[in-house]
Scaffold this active site. Sequence first.
Site, short mmCIF file in Angstrom:
data_model
loop_
_atom_site.label_atom_id
_atom_site.label_comp_id
_atom_site.label_asym_id
_atom_site.label_seq_id
_atom_site.Cartn_x
_atom_site.Cartn_y
_atom_site.Cartn_z
CG HIS A 1 -7.21 -7.69 48.40
ND1 HIS A 1 -7.44 -6.59 48.00
CD2 HIS A 1 -8.35 -8.71 48.39
CE1 HIS A 1 -8.82 -6.50 47.85
NE2 HIS A 1 -9.59 -7.64 48.17
CD GLU A 2 -8.90 -12.50 48.38
OE1 GLU A 2 -9.39 -12.74 49.16
OE2 GLU A 2 -8.96 -12.01 47.10
CG HIS B 1 -10.98 -9.40 52.51
ND1 HIS B 1 -11.57 -8.23 52.50
CD2 HIS B 1 -10.91 -9.56 51.08
CE1 HIS B 1 -12.06 -7.86 51.44
NE2 HIS B 1 -11.26 -8.61 50.34
CE1 TYR C 1 -16.14 -7.23 50.67
CE2 TYR C 1 -17.54 -8.41 49.32
CZ TYR C 1 -16.42 -7.80 49.58
OH TYR C 1 -15.79 -7.67 48.55
CD GLU D 1 -12.85 -5.96 48.12
OE1 GLU D 1 -11.75 -5.74 47.47
OE2 GLU D 1 -13.34 -6.94 48.69
CG ASP E 1 -18.67 -4.90 43.17
OD1 ASP E 1 -18.10 -6.00 43.91
OD2 ASP E 1 -17.86 -3.86 43.10
CG HIS F 1 -14.59 -5.55 44.30
ND1 HIS F 1 -15.72 -6.52 44.65
CD2 HIS F 1 -13.55 -6.28 44.74
CE1 HIS F 1 -15.30 -7.50 45.17
NE2 HIS F 1 -14.06 -7.44 45.24
ZN LIG Z 1 -11.33 -8.22 48.37
#
Ligand SMILES: [Zn+2]
Length: 360
Positions: A178-179, A182, A193, A202, A275, A280
Amino acid sequence: MTQCDIAAMKATHPVFCTIVPPHVLDKLAQADDPALAGPARRTLEADAAQRTHRRLTTVLGAPPAAPPADAAGDKPHRTLYDAQHRQELPGVKVRGEGDEPGQDATVNRAYAGLGATFDLLLKAFGRRSVDGNGLPLVASVHYGENYGNAFWDGRQMVFGDGDEIFRDFTLPVDVIAHELAHGLTQYTANFTYFGQPGALNESVSDVFGSLVKQYVNDQTAEQADWLIGAGLLAERVTGVALRSMKAPGTAYDDDVLGKDPQPATMADYVRTGRDNGGVHINSGIPNRAFYLLATALGGKAWEGAGQIWYDTLTGGGLQVDASFTDFARATVAAAHARFGDGEEQEALLKAWSQVGVPTG
Ligand SMILES: [Zn+2]
Protein backbone atom coordinates in the site's frame (compact mmCIF):
# COMPACT_ATOMS: atom_id res chain seq x y z
CA MET A 1 -6.02 19.89 8.04
CA THR A 2 -4.34 16.63 8.83
CA GLN A 3 -1.95 14.10 7.36
CA CYS A 4 -1.13 15.66 4.01
CA ASP A 5 -1.50 19.38 4.62
CA ILE A 6 -2.81 21.96 2.18
CA ALA A 7 0.63 23.08 1.02
CA ALA A 8 1.67 19.51 0.41
CA MET A 9 -1.62 18.74 -1.26
CA LYS A 10 -1.03 21.43 -3.84
CA ALA A 11 2.59 20.40 -4.35
CA THR A 12 3.56 18.20 -7.27
CA HIS A 13 4.30 15.28 -4.96
CA PRO A 14 1.67 13.80 -2.71
CA VAL A 15 3.45 13.52 0.57
CA PHE A 16 3.24 11.84 3.90
CA CYS A 17 0.39 9.43 3.40
CA THR A 18 -0.14 7.26 6.47
CA ILE A 19 -1.90 3.89 6.56
CA VAL A 20 -3.78 4.56 9.81
CA PRO A 21 -6.02 7.60 9.32
CA PRO A 22 -6.08 10.49 11.82
CA HIS A 23 -9.64 9.89 12.97
CA VAL A 24 -8.54 6.54 14.39
CA LEU A 25 -5.51 8.03 16.15
CA ASP A 26 -7.59 10.93 17.51
CA LYS A 27 -10.07 8.46 18.99
CA LEU A 28 -7.25 6.45 20.59
CA ALA A 29 -5.60 9.60 21.95
CA GLN A 30 -8.81 10.32 23.88
CA ALA A 31 -8.90 6.89 25.53
CA ASP A 32 -9.06 6.81 29.35
CA ASP A 33 -6.31 4.20 29.50
CA PRO A 34 -2.95 6.04 29.32
CA ALA A 35 -1.38 2.88 27.85
CA LEU A 36 -3.58 3.46 24.79
CA ALA A 37 -3.73 7.25 24.70
CA GLY A 38 0.01 7.80 25.25
CA PRO A 39 1.29 5.95 22.17
CA ALA A 40 -1.50 7.38 19.98
CA ARG A 41 -0.60 10.92 21.09
CA ARG A 42 3.08 10.28 20.39
CA THR A 43 2.20 8.90 16.96
CA LEU A 44 0.14 12.00 16.19
CA GLU A 45 3.03 14.20 17.34
CA ALA A 46 5.50 12.25 15.21
CA ASP A 47 3.15 12.59 12.22
CA ALA A 48 2.95 16.34 12.79
CA ALA A 49 6.75 16.56 12.90
CA GLN A 50 6.98 14.63 9.65
CA ARG A 51 4.49 16.98 8.00
CA THR A 52 6.68 19.93 8.94
CA HIS A 53 9.75 18.16 7.65
CA ARG A 54 8.03 17.28 4.38
CA ARG A 55 6.82 20.83 3.94
CA LEU A 56 10.44 21.93 4.15
CA THR A 57 11.71 19.31 1.73
CA THR A 58 8.83 20.11 -0.63
CA VAL A 59 9.90 23.74 -0.64
CA LEU A 60 13.62 23.04 -0.81
CA GLY A 61 13.35 20.16 -3.21
CA ALA A 62 14.17 16.57 -2.50
CA PRO A 63 17.69 15.30 -3.18
CA PRO A 64 17.94 13.37 -6.45
CA ALA A 65 17.43 9.64 -6.15
CA ALA A 66 20.45 7.42 -6.64
CA PRO A 67 20.63 5.89 -10.10
CA PRO A 68 19.29 2.34 -10.30
CA ALA A 69 22.00 -0.26 -9.75
CA ASP A 70 20.51 -2.53 -12.35
CA ALA A 71 20.53 -0.74 -15.69
CA ALA A 72 17.97 -3.09 -17.24
CA GLY A 73 15.62 -2.34 -14.36
CA ASP A 74 14.30 -5.87 -14.17
CA LYS A 75 15.61 -6.45 -10.66
CA PRO A 76 14.77 -4.44 -7.57
CA HIS A 77 17.32 -2.25 -5.89
CA ARG A 78 16.35 -2.26 -2.22
CA THR A 79 17.95 -0.53 0.73
CA LEU A 80 16.70 -1.06 4.27
CA TYR A 81 17.47 1.25 7.16
CA ASP A 82 16.95 0.88 10.90
CA ALA A 83 15.70 4.15 12.41
CA GLN A 84 16.63 2.70 15.83
CA HIS A 85 13.46 4.10 17.42
CA ARG A 86 14.41 7.65 16.50
CA GLN A 87 12.52 9.92 14.13
CA GLU A 88 15.42 10.87 11.87
CA LEU A 89 15.29 9.34 8.43
CA PRO A 90 16.56 7.20 6.97
CA GLY A 91 18.61 5.82 9.92
CA VAL A 92 21.38 3.22 9.82
CA LYS A 93 21.69 1.05 6.70
CA VAL A 94 21.08 -2.59 7.64
CA ARG A 95 20.47 -4.43 4.38
CA GLY A 96 21.29 -3.72 0.75
CA GLU A 97 20.16 -5.48 -2.41
CA GLY A 98 21.32 -9.08 -2.54
CA ASP A 99 22.52 -9.14 1.08
CA GLU A 100 21.68 -12.27 3.05
CA PRO A 101 18.77 -12.04 5.52
CA GLY A 102 19.84 -10.85 8.96
CA GLN A 103 18.52 -11.51 12.47
CA ASP A 104 15.89 -8.79 12.35
CA ALA A 105 12.57 -10.23 11.14
CA THR A 106 11.13 -6.74 10.60
CA VAL A 107 13.94 -5.85 8.20
CA ASN A 108 13.54 -9.16 6.39
CA ARG A 109 9.77 -8.73 6.04
CA ALA A 110 10.13 -5.20 4.67
CA TYR A 111 12.81 -6.37 2.22
CA ALA A 112 10.57 -9.21 1.02
CA GLY A 113 7.52 -6.93 0.77
CA LEU A 114 9.38 -4.43 -1.39
CA GLY A 115 10.54 -7.30 -3.59
CA ALA A 116 7.01 -8.70 -3.91
CA THR A 117 5.64 -5.30 -4.96
CA PHE A 118 8.45 -4.86 -7.48
CA ASP A 119 7.73 -8.38 -8.85
CA LEU A 120 4.01 -7.81 -9.32
CA LEU A 121 4.59 -4.53 -11.16
CA LEU A 122 7.18 -6.13 -13.43
CA LYS A 123 5.55 -9.51 -14.08
CA ALA A 124 1.92 -8.44 -14.30
CA PHE A 125 2.31 -5.03 -15.92
CA GLY A 126 5.84 -4.90 -17.34
CA ARG A 127 6.63 -1.91 -15.14
CA ARG A 128 10.16 -1.38 -13.85
CA SER A 129 9.71 -0.21 -10.26
CA VAL A 130 7.19 2.40 -9.13
CA ASP A 131 8.44 5.10 -11.52
CA GLY A 132 8.74 2.74 -14.50
CA ASN A 133 12.44 3.54 -14.60
CA GLY A 134 13.99 1.25 -12.01
CA LEU A 135 13.62 3.59 -9.04
CA PRO A 136 15.56 2.24 -6.02
CA LEU A 137 13.25 1.23 -3.17
CA VAL A 138 14.10 2.60 0.24
CA ALA A 139 12.45 1.77 3.55
CA SER A 140 13.14 2.52 7.20
CA VAL A 141 11.88 0.28 10.00
CA HIS A 142 11.73 0.68 13.80
CA TYR A 143 10.69 4.31 13.34
CA GLY A 144 10.05 6.21 16.59
CA GLU A 145 9.00 4.91 20.00
CA ASN A 146 5.76 2.94 19.93
CA TYR A 147 4.99 4.52 16.57
CA GLY A 148 1.62 3.15 15.49
CA ASN A 149 1.65 3.97 11.81
CA ALA A 150 3.41 3.53 8.46
CA PHE A 151 3.80 6.06 5.68
CA TRP A 152 5.22 6.99 2.29
CA ASP A 153 6.89 10.40 2.53
CA GLY A 154 7.27 11.06 -1.19
CA ARG A 155 10.66 9.35 -1.34
CA GLN A 156 10.65 6.31 0.88
CA MET A 157 8.57 4.03 3.09
CA VAL A 158 8.61 4.22 6.87
CA PHE A 159 7.30 1.60 9.30
CA GLY A 160 6.61 1.80 13.01
CA ASP A 161 6.78 -1.11 15.45
CA GLY A 162 3.24 -0.51 16.67
CA ASP A 163 1.83 -0.02 20.15
CA GLU A 164 -1.00 -1.40 22.30
CA ILE A 165 -3.43 -1.35 19.39
CA PHE A 166 -1.34 -2.01 16.30
CA ARG A 167 1.34 -4.63 15.82
CA ASP A 168 4.50 -4.29 13.71
CA PHE A 169 3.50 -2.52 10.49
CA THR A 170 5.67 -4.80 8.33
CA LEU A 171 3.55 -7.84 9.29
CA PRO A 172 0.90 -7.47 6.54
CA VAL A 173 2.50 -7.47 3.08
CA ASP A 174 -0.44 -5.45 1.75
CA VAL A 175 0.47 -2.60 4.13
CA ILE A 176 4.00 -2.56 2.70
CA ALA A 177 2.61 -2.65 -0.85
CA HIS A 178 0.00 0.00 0.00
CA GLU A 179 2.75 2.45 0.98
CA LEU A 180 4.81 1.67 -2.11
CA ALA A 181 1.74 2.06 -4.32
CA HIS A 182 1.53 5.69 -3.15
CA GLY A 183 4.81 6.00 -5.05
CA LEU A 184 3.20 4.39 -8.10
CA THR A 185 0.35 6.92 -7.99
CA GLN A 186 2.80 9.77 -7.44
CA TYR A 187 4.63 8.86 -10.65
CA THR A 188 1.43 8.29 -12.69
CA ALA A 189 -2.01 9.85 -12.13
CA ASN A 190 -0.65 11.80 -9.12
CA PHE A 191 -4.11 12.29 -7.62
CA THR A 192 -4.34 15.29 -5.30
CA TYR A 193 -4.52 14.07 -1.70
CA PHE A 194 -7.86 15.58 -0.80
CA GLY A 195 -11.56 14.72 -1.27
CA GLN A 196 -12.46 12.37 -4.13
CA PRO A 197 -9.05 12.40 -5.88
CA GLY A 198 -7.50 11.77 -2.45
CA ALA A 199 -9.85 8.84 -1.88
CA LEU A 200 -8.84 7.53 -5.33
CA ASN A 201 -5.19 7.88 -4.25
CA GLU A 202 -5.94 5.83 -1.12
CA SER A 203 -8.06 3.31 -3.01
CA VAL A 204 -5.37 2.69 -5.64
CA SER A 205 -2.95 1.93 -2.79
CA ASP A 206 -5.43 -0.52 -1.26
CA VAL A 207 -6.04 -2.14 -4.66
CA PHE A 208 -2.34 -2.68 -5.39
CA GLY A 209 -1.72 -3.62 -1.74
CA SER A 210 -4.32 -6.35 -2.00
CA LEU A 211 -3.07 -7.45 -5.43
CA VAL A 212 0.48 -7.89 -4.08
CA LYS A 213 -0.88 -9.99 -1.19
CA GLN A 214 -2.89 -12.13 -3.62
CA TYR A 215 0.15 -12.45 -5.89
CA VAL A 216 2.40 -13.55 -3.01
CA ASN A 217 -0.21 -16.08 -1.85
CA ASP A 218 -1.04 -17.15 -5.43
CA GLN A 219 -4.74 -16.57 -4.77
CA THR A 220 -7.67 -16.10 -7.11
CA ALA A 221 -10.17 -13.30 -6.54
CA GLU A 222 -12.49 -15.83 -4.86
CA GLN A 223 -9.76 -17.06 -2.51
CA ALA A 224 -8.57 -13.61 -1.44
CA ASP A 225 -9.78 -12.09 1.85
CA TRP A 226 -9.91 -8.54 0.38
CA LEU A 227 -8.83 -7.13 3.75
CA ILE A 228 -6.22 -4.41 4.18
CA GLY A 229 -3.96 -4.88 7.19
CA ALA A 230 -5.24 -8.28 8.38
CA GLY A 231 -3.02 -9.32 11.30
CA LEU A 232 -2.13 -5.72 12.17
CA LEU A 233 -4.63 -5.22 14.99
CA ALA A 234 -3.55 -6.37 18.45
CA GLU A 235 -5.47 -9.20 20.08
CA ARG A 236 -7.39 -6.85 22.39
CA VAL A 237 -9.00 -5.05 19.43
CA THR A 238 -12.39 -6.23 18.16
CA GLY A 239 -11.76 -6.27 14.45
CA VAL A 240 -10.08 -8.15 11.61
CA ALA A 241 -8.19 -5.44 9.70
CA LEU A 242 -7.90 -1.73 8.92
CA ARG A 243 -10.28 -1.90 5.97
CA SER A 244 -12.36 -4.36 3.98
CA MET A 245 -12.61 -3.92 0.21
CA LYS A 246 -15.31 -6.58 0.06
CA ALA A 247 -17.49 -5.09 2.79
CA PRO A 248 -16.36 -1.54 3.58
CA GLY A 249 -17.41 -0.46 7.08
CA THR A 250 -17.03 -3.92 8.65
CA ALA A 251 -13.28 -4.19 9.35
CA TYR A 252 -13.55 -3.29 13.05
CA ASP A 253 -16.04 -2.22 15.67
CA ASP A 254 -14.18 -1.67 18.90
CA ASP A 255 -14.72 0.18 22.20
CA VAL A 256 -11.44 2.04 21.89
CA LEU A 257 -10.90 2.15 18.13
CA GLY A 258 -14.49 3.04 17.26
CA LYS A 259 -16.29 1.64 14.22
CA ASP A 260 -14.91 1.34 10.70
CA PRO A 261 -16.42 4.46 9.01
CA GLN A 262 -16.09 3.37 5.38
CA PRO A 263 -19.14 3.57 3.09
CA ALA A 264 -19.67 0.91 0.41
CA THR A 265 -21.76 3.05 -1.95
CA MET A 266 -22.28 6.69 -2.96
CA ALA A 267 -25.57 6.73 -1.03
CA ASP A 268 -23.49 6.67 2.17
CA TYR A 269 -20.72 9.00 0.93
CA VAL A 270 -19.21 10.83 3.92
CA ARG A 271 -18.81 14.59 3.60
CA THR A 272 -16.14 15.69 6.07
CA GLY A 273 -13.22 18.04 6.42
CA ARG A 274 -11.39 15.47 8.54
CA ASP A 275 -8.93 12.98 7.09
CA ASN A 276 -8.20 15.29 4.14
CA GLY A 277 -11.85 15.23 3.20
CA GLY A 278 -12.32 11.55 4.03
CA VAL A 279 -9.56 10.04 1.88
CA HIS A 280 -9.37 6.87 4.03
CA ILE A 281 -13.16 6.83 4.39
CA ASN A 282 -14.72 7.24 0.94
CA SER A 283 -11.99 5.08 -0.60
CA GLY A 284 -14.34 2.25 0.42
CA ILE A 285 -16.50 3.07 -2.62
CA PRO A 286 -13.91 2.57 -5.43
CA ASN A 287 -12.41 -0.27 -3.34
CA ARG A 288 -15.69 -2.15 -3.47
CA ALA A 289 -16.10 -1.44 -7.20
CA PHE A 290 -12.72 -3.09 -7.76
CA TYR A 291 -13.66 -6.07 -5.59
CA LEU A 292 -16.97 -6.50 -7.46
CA LEU A 293 -15.24 -6.40 -10.84
CA ALA A 294 -12.44 -8.77 -9.81
CA THR A 295 -14.80 -11.38 -8.36
CA ALA A 296 -17.19 -11.10 -11.32
CA LEU A 297 -14.30 -11.82 -13.70
CA GLY A 298 -12.81 -14.52 -11.49
CA GLY A 299 -9.27 -15.90 -11.71
CA LYS A 300 -6.23 -13.85 -10.74
CA ALA A 301 -7.36 -10.31 -9.98
CA TRP A 302 -4.24 -8.65 -11.39
CA GLU A 303 -4.90 -10.14 -14.86
CA GLY A 304 -8.30 -8.57 -15.52
CA ALA A 305 -9.44 -5.99 -12.99
CA GLY A 306 -5.86 -5.10 -12.00
CA GLN A 307 -4.85 -4.60 -15.63
CA ILE A 308 -7.78 -2.22 -16.18
CA TRP A 309 -6.88 -0.21 -13.04
CA TYR A 310 -3.22 -0.14 -14.05
CA ASP A 311 -4.06 1.02 -17.60
CA THR A 312 -6.33 3.71 -16.15
CA LEU A 313 -3.66 4.94 -13.74
CA THR A 314 -0.91 5.07 -16.35
CA GLY A 315 -3.03 6.06 -19.37
CA GLY A 316 -2.50 9.79 -18.92
CA GLY A 317 -6.17 10.57 -19.43
CA LEU A 318 -6.96 11.72 -15.89
CA GLN A 319 -6.50 15.08 -14.22
CA VAL A 320 -4.88 15.20 -10.79
CA ASP A 321 -8.23 16.33 -9.35
CA ALA A 322 -10.24 13.48 -10.92
CA SER A 323 -13.59 12.64 -9.33
CA PHE A 324 -14.93 9.12 -8.82
CA THR A 325 -17.01 9.58 -11.99
CA ASP A 326 -13.96 10.74 -13.99
CA PHE A 327 -12.05 7.70 -12.77
CA ALA A 328 -14.94 5.30 -13.46
CA ARG A 329 -15.30 6.62 -17.02
CA ALA A 330 -11.55 6.27 -17.54
CA THR A 331 -11.70 2.62 -16.41
CA VAL A 332 -14.45 2.00 -18.97
CA ALA A 333 -12.29 3.51 -21.73
CA ALA A 334 -9.26 1.53 -20.54
CA ALA A 335 -11.23 -1.72 -20.43
CA HIS A 336 -12.54 -1.08 -23.94
CA ALA A 337 -9.04 -0.38 -25.27
CA ARG A 338 -7.60 -3.51 -23.65
CA PHE A 339 -10.43 -6.04 -23.87
CA GLY A 340 -13.03 -4.64 -26.33
CA ASP A 341 -16.74 -4.98 -25.63
CA GLY A 342 -16.52 -8.26 -23.76
CA GLU A 343 -17.42 -9.48 -20.30
CA GLU A 344 -14.90 -7.06 -18.78
CA GLN A 345 -16.89 -4.07 -20.03
CA GLU A 346 -20.17 -5.49 -18.81
CA ALA A 347 -18.82 -6.46 -15.37
CA LEU A 348 -17.15 -3.08 -14.98
CA LEU A 349 -20.32 -1.09 -15.75
CA LYS A 350 -22.22 -3.30 -13.31
CA ALA A 351 -19.60 -2.84 -10.57
CA TRP A 352 -19.69 0.98 -10.78
CA SER A 353 -23.48 0.91 -10.94
CA GLN A 354 -23.63 -1.23 -7.77
CA VAL A 355 -21.63 1.33 -5.82
CA GLY A 356 -23.64 4.22 -7.28
CA VAL A 357 -20.91 5.90 -9.36
CA PRO A 358 -22.26 6.98 -12.76
CA THR A 359 -20.25 6.10 -15.87
CA GLY A 360 -22.61 7.46 -18.55
ZN1 LIG B 1 -2.36 5.36 2.08
